[in-house]
Write a protein that holds these residues in place. Structure first.
Motif, short mmCIF file in Angstrom:
data_model
loop_
_atom_site.label_atom_id
_atom_site.label_comp_id
_atom_site.label_asym_id
_atom_site.label_seq_id
_atom_site.Cartn_x
_atom_site.Cartn_y
_atom_site.Cartn_z
N VAL A 338 0.84 -1.20 0.00
CA VAL A 338 0.00 0.00 0.00
C VAL A 338 0.87 1.25 0.00
O VAL A 338 0.58 2.23 -0.71
N ASP A 339 1.96 1.24 0.79
CA ASP A 339 2.87 2.40 0.81
C ASP A 339 3.49 2.63 -0.57
O ASP A 339 3.62 3.77 -1.01
N ALA A 340 3.86 1.53 -1.22
CA ALA A 340 4.44 1.67 -2.57
C ALA A 340 3.40 2.21 -3.55
O ALA A 340 3.73 3.02 -4.44
N TYR A 341 2.16 1.80 -3.40
CA TYR A 341 1.10 2.29 -4.28
C TYR A 341 0.83 3.78 -4.05
O TYR A 341 0.61 4.54 -5.00
N ASN A 342 0.88 4.20 -2.78
CA ASN A 342 0.65 5.62 -2.47
C ASN A 342 1.76 6.50 -3.04
O ASN A 342 1.51 7.68 -3.37
N LEU A 346 -1.47 10.32 -6.55
CA LEU A 346 -1.62 11.62 -5.90
C LEU A 346 -2.43 11.51 -4.62
O LEU A 346 -2.19 12.24 -3.66
N ASN A 347 -3.42 10.60 -4.59
CA ASN A 347 -4.26 10.44 -3.42
C ASN A 347 -3.61 9.49 -2.43
O ASN A 347 -2.63 8.81 -2.72
N HIS A 348 -4.19 9.45 -1.23
CA HIS A 348 -3.67 8.58 -0.16
C HIS A 348 -4.70 7.49 0.12
O HIS A 348 -5.88 7.76 0.31
N TYR A 349 -4.24 6.25 0.12
CA TYR A 349 -5.12 5.12 0.33
C TYR A 349 -4.63 4.29 1.51
O TYR A 349 -3.45 4.32 1.88
N LYS A 350 -5.54 3.55 2.11
CA LYS A 350 -5.20 2.64 3.20
C LYS A 350 -6.02 1.37 3.07
O LYS A 350 -7.03 1.32 2.36
#
Length: 420
Positions: A338-342, A346-350
């Motif tokens: 997830v950190d690598a995807y963020n 531009l947006n923040h995901y969890k």
């Protein structure tokens, strides 16, 4: 009824295959940990339908059989499972820390159970509005940075928050040098001294009624190291020379949010290592325990118990706590992805805990009973990574102004749902 093809198709180990032919101890434990929310018989039929891959649910085990079998089961089994899960996480999971400190929070809440004499004797009864109800008090010790419930206590509604916090400290082996975040109700000298004695640190919000609060506000400073004197009632009970008879050096921090003043007291007095802004942001992480309460009440439905006696309530409560912790432990393995995807967006995901809990239903048993659980874990990882939810850091909701409100009370609406 069971053939060799059946065993090979379901990839059951020989031991698991034998246990499935009757309601054995492992099957009973896994069934109770299967996030029970509906009626007991429906949950049983759906559990075995998913397990055996039937097209239509069959009456494999009756609810009467479960009621009889669970009388021989102690809720301590789920507490031991939770402890084992947390110890495994401490040793193997990629954990988020603050300057090599694990960060925990302690807080309590209540939920409603049926108005029966057995529950009243075990948990006590209180008066609310125009009726009486039974509200057991539960307290949790929560890892706020990793969203993992580390310990849970279900007790009488007259149990104080401080006593529950002492139990968490006594019954749980916290990682060394942990930081414990506390709300205003836990600002007691004895509790804070006990945390320091055990080798941990604390950060607690101070009530405006405390003398040290008033002294710090009068000083006009934002960050100050002060001496917390021993209260008179503690000094009378403490023996001479004991740790509880000595004052503590504490650090006071003041900050404002939308015009409202907050005062924090912490044992982290090294200003160069722990900056004021870092500690303010760290204390804001205490909100994760409030999110955990929401998850337990709205997602796990801890009010919906599957029996009409206190033992059943304790079993359901601790079983759901264990199942949620196991789900959170599996999510920790996906945080790096997830950190690598963020970093690429531009947006923040969890990771979405709600979706993860839904996918774990009817899957927990397979993880423990399948001969080769790795394919299941791989499929869970894939669905967890696809079940991301958007996050807006710093977002706040507008609070209501102070004053009286018109509250609609549904007097006849039950606050619980029995799953019998």
């Amino acid at each position: 009824m069971f053939s060799q093809d059946f065993k090979e198709r379901h990839r059951l180990s020989p031991t698991a295959f034998t246990r499935c032919r009757k309601l054995s101890f492992p099957i009973l434990v896994l069934f109770l940990a299967n996030f029970l929310k509906g009626s007991l018989q429906d949950e049983l039929d759906q559990f075995f339908q998913a397990f055996f891959r039937w097209d239509v649910a069959k009456r494999w085990v009756t609810r009467s059989a479960v009621s009889q079998a669970r009388r021989k089961l102690s809720h301590r089994a789920f507490i031991e499972l939770l402890d084992t899960t947390c110890r495994f996480v401490d040793q193997h999971a990629p954990l988020v820390t603050y300057q090599n400190h694990r960060v925990f929070a302690i807080d309590g809440s209540t939920f409603r159970v049926p108005n029966r004499a057995e529950f009243e004797q075990e948990f006590g009864q209180i008066r609310q509005a125009h009726h009486r109800c039974i509200l057991p008090r539960f307290s949790i010790l929560h890892d706020v940075l990793n969203r993992l419930t580390y310990d849970a206590i279900l007790d009488h509604n007259k149990t104080s928050e401080g006593n529950a916090a002492f139990r968490h400290l006594e019954e749980t082996e916290l990682p060394a040098k942990s930081i414990i975040l506390l709300d205003r109700g836990y600002c007691h000298f004895t509790l804070l001294k006990s945390i320091k004695t055990l080798g941990h640190q604390y950060c607690v919000r101070v009530s405006s009624e405390r003398n040290i609060y008033k002294s710090f506000v009068k000083s006009g400073k934002r960050d100050m190291v002060m001496v917390l004197p021993v209260p008179k009632e503690v000094a009378r009970k403490a023996s001479s020379g004991s740790l509880f008879s000595k004052p503590m050096m504490v650090r006071m921090i003041r900050f404002h949010i939308k015009g409202e003043m907050f005062i924090l007291m912490t044992s982290l007095i090294e200003k160069q290592k722990y900056s004021r802004q870092d500690l303010i942001e760290l204390y804001h992480q205490r909100w994760q325990i409030e999110e955990s309460f929401k998850s337990k009440k709205a997602r796990l439905k801890i009010e919906e118990i599957s029996g009409l006696d206190p033992d059943a309530a304790r079993q359901d409560f601790h079983a759901k706590i264990f199942a949620e912790a196991l789900t959170s432990a599996l999510l920790l393995q996906e945080q790096e992805h997830v950190d690598a995807y963020n970093d690429r967006t531009l947006n923040h995901y969890k990771l979405c805990l709600t979706q993860a809990l839904a996918k774990m239903k009817n899957t927990i048993a397979l993880l423990f009973l399948r001969n080769k659980p790795r394919p299941i874990l791989k499929e869970l990882s894939e669905i967890f990574r696809k079940s991301l939810t958007g996050s807006a850091p710093g977002r706040t909701a507008k609070r209501r102004a102070s004053g009286r409100y018109i509250v609609k009370i549904q007097i006849f609406a039950p606050g619980y749902k029995s799953n019998r």
